[in-house]
Write a protein that holds these residues in place. Structure first.
Motif, PDB file in Angstrom:
ATOM      1  N   CYS A 192       1.029  -1.118  -0.007  1.00  0.00           N
ATOM      2  CA  CYS A 192      -0.043   0.131   0.087  1.00  0.00           C
ATOM      3  C   CYS A 192       0.976   1.342  -0.038  1.00  0.00           C
ATOM      4  CB  CYS A 192      -0.948   0.015   1.184  1.00  0.00           C
ATOM      5  SG  CYS A 192      -1.951   1.426   1.407  1.00  0.00           S
ATOM      6  N   SER A 193       1.787   1.334   0.693  1.00  0.00           N
ATOM      7  CA  SER A 193       2.876   2.400   1.003  1.00  0.00           C
ATOM      8  C   SER A 193       4.362   1.835   1.037  1.00  0.00           C
ATOM      9  CB  SER A 193       2.617   3.421   1.870  1.00  0.00           C
ATOM     10  OG  SER A 193       2.703   2.773   3.320  1.00  0.00           O
ATOM     11  N   LYS A 230       1.039   9.126   0.243  1.00  0.00           N
ATOM     12  CA  LYS A 230      -0.224   8.690   0.459  1.00  0.00           C
ATOM     13  C   LYS A 230      -1.271   9.967   0.818  1.00  0.00           C
ATOM     14  CE  LYS A 230      -0.850   5.129   0.681  1.00  0.00           C
ATOM     15  NZ  LYS A 230      -1.444   4.322  -0.267  1.00  0.00           N
ATOM     16  N   GLY A 264       3.670   9.277   3.728  1.00  0.00           N
ATOM     17  CA  GLY A 264       4.452   8.609   2.707  1.00  0.00           C
ATOM     18  C   GLY A 264       5.766   8.729   2.965  1.00  0.00           C
ATOM     19  N   THR A 324      -0.099   1.089   6.557  1.00  0.00           N
ATOM     20  CA  THR A 324      -1.384   1.648   5.998  1.00  0.00           C
ATOM     21  C   THR A 324      -2.335   0.741   5.809  1.00  0.00           C
ATOM     22  OG1 THR A 324      -0.127   1.862   3.882  1.00  0.00           O
ATOM     23  CG2 THR A 324      -0.060   3.828   5.223  1.00  0.00           C
TER      24      THR A 324
END
Length: 342
Positions: free
Chosen positions: A54-55, A90, A100, A322
């Motif tokens: 996701c990140s 993000k 992020g 995340t």
């Protein structure tokens, strides 16, 4: 109202020069970009997977993941083309929380965006140089695109950004395939308006100058589900949903119709295990209609070394901080299943 300047003006040419690709990986990237463009136009009928964390919060964990992905890619290359997610920005609904790698390179330190620019470029470059894979990132900040555009092969425009005119116009000047997600409301007309804008030439102010974009014929739609006014998830990957999207493509003057299904977010309700079922249902639905088989050829999958997620202060190597992700074992099994079906 005012802004406090925290750094000298960034010299983009200097930043790129420090972290530019050497000739061999640059040639590898050019070849991969050509392959990906052929997939988007339909000349190449392979499935596209934009897959990964996701990140990208931990460089070494990301590299460990991508090394495994690169080995798997070699096994499935004749049917599947994988682009690792290296998402370094993000979106935060209320502005709080982890934003992020660009903002925060170490979770125990504060924000440093100048250092973050170099960290972002270094990570994208490492993936290309050490694995031969090329990467995807999210265009959260349109003015930052030129800081990574030479290193990425795929650009995503998120659900909160797709209604913004600057994102749409900048997307129209991107050379790489650009996925435009439906907004969180689920309004598909908004998504297709964004797609239309991205596939036209546009004139606008970009980084202090008047510019005309080239148009982006490789821009396409990404279905990520929606939320209603009560916060209930409304998936949009089912058979009827896909037929509706195909009909909207056909009703408009769009180039290279291509549909990517985002298997997490509001399609899964962030129940990361559901991603496997969503992929399998979508593949089954493709067999029922020739237009779905032709147009629905991409998946976004959130995947990392370990299942689930942890809080930002967690110490589990290769686990998301995340959105929750599929762990490697389930990811590998899913990719191998897709290979057998493709």
């Amino acid at each position: 109202m005012s802004f406090k300047q925290l750094s000298e003006k960034i010299n983009t040419d200097t930043v790129k020069g420090i972290t530019k690709l050497d000739p061999e990986p640059a040639a590898q990237k050019a070849a991969r970009d050509k392959e990906l463009a052929a997939i988007m136009t339909g000349e190449d009928q392979r499935l596209l997977l934009v897959i990964g964390p996701c990140s990208a919060h931990d460089e070494e964990a990301v590299m460990a993941y991508v090394q495994r992905l690169a080995a798997l890619q070699k096994e499935v290359a004749d049917k599947i083309f994988m682009v690792p997610r290296i998402y370094t920005n993000k979106p935060r609904t209320n502005g709080d929380g982890y934003k992020g790698l660009l903002h925060q390179q170490r979770l125990d330190e504060g924000s440093n965006l100048i250092r973050g620019i170099m960290a972002v470029r270094k990570l994208h470059k490492r993936v290309i140089t050490e694995t031969g894979l090329t990467t995807a990132d999210e265009m959260l900040y349109p003015e930052n695109l030129e800081l990574v555009e030479d290193l990425v092969s795929y650009v995503a425009v998120g659900a909160r950004s797709v209604e913004d005119q600057q994102h749409r116009f900048v997307a129209s000047g991107i050379d790489q395939p650009t996925g435009l997600k439906n907004p969180t409301s689920g309004n598909l007309t908004v998504m297709f308006n964004s797609l239309y804008a991205a596939q036209q030439k546009q004139e606008f102010i970009y980084n202090g100058a008047e510019v005309e974009s080239s148009s982006n014929p490789l821009a396409h739609v990404v279905l990520r589900g929606a939320l209603d006014e009560t916060g209930k998830n409304i998936p949009n990957y089912h058979y009827e949903d896909l037929l509706n999207v195909v009909a909207m493509y056909k009703a408009g003057n769009f180039k290279n119709p291509f549909v990517v299904v985002d298997t997490n977010h509001d399609n899964s309700g962030k129940k990361w295990e559901e991603q496997v079922r969503i992929v399998k249902e979508t593949m089954r639905n493709r067999t029922y209609h020739p237009d779905l088989h032709q147009m629905v050829r991409g998946f976004m999958i959130e995947s990392f070394l370990e299942d689930g997620r942890q809080e930002p202060d967690g110490q589990v190597f290769g686990q998301s901080i995340t959105d929750p992700c599929l762990g490697w074992e389930k990811t590998e099994a899913l990719v191998r299943w897709l290979y057998q079906q493709a």
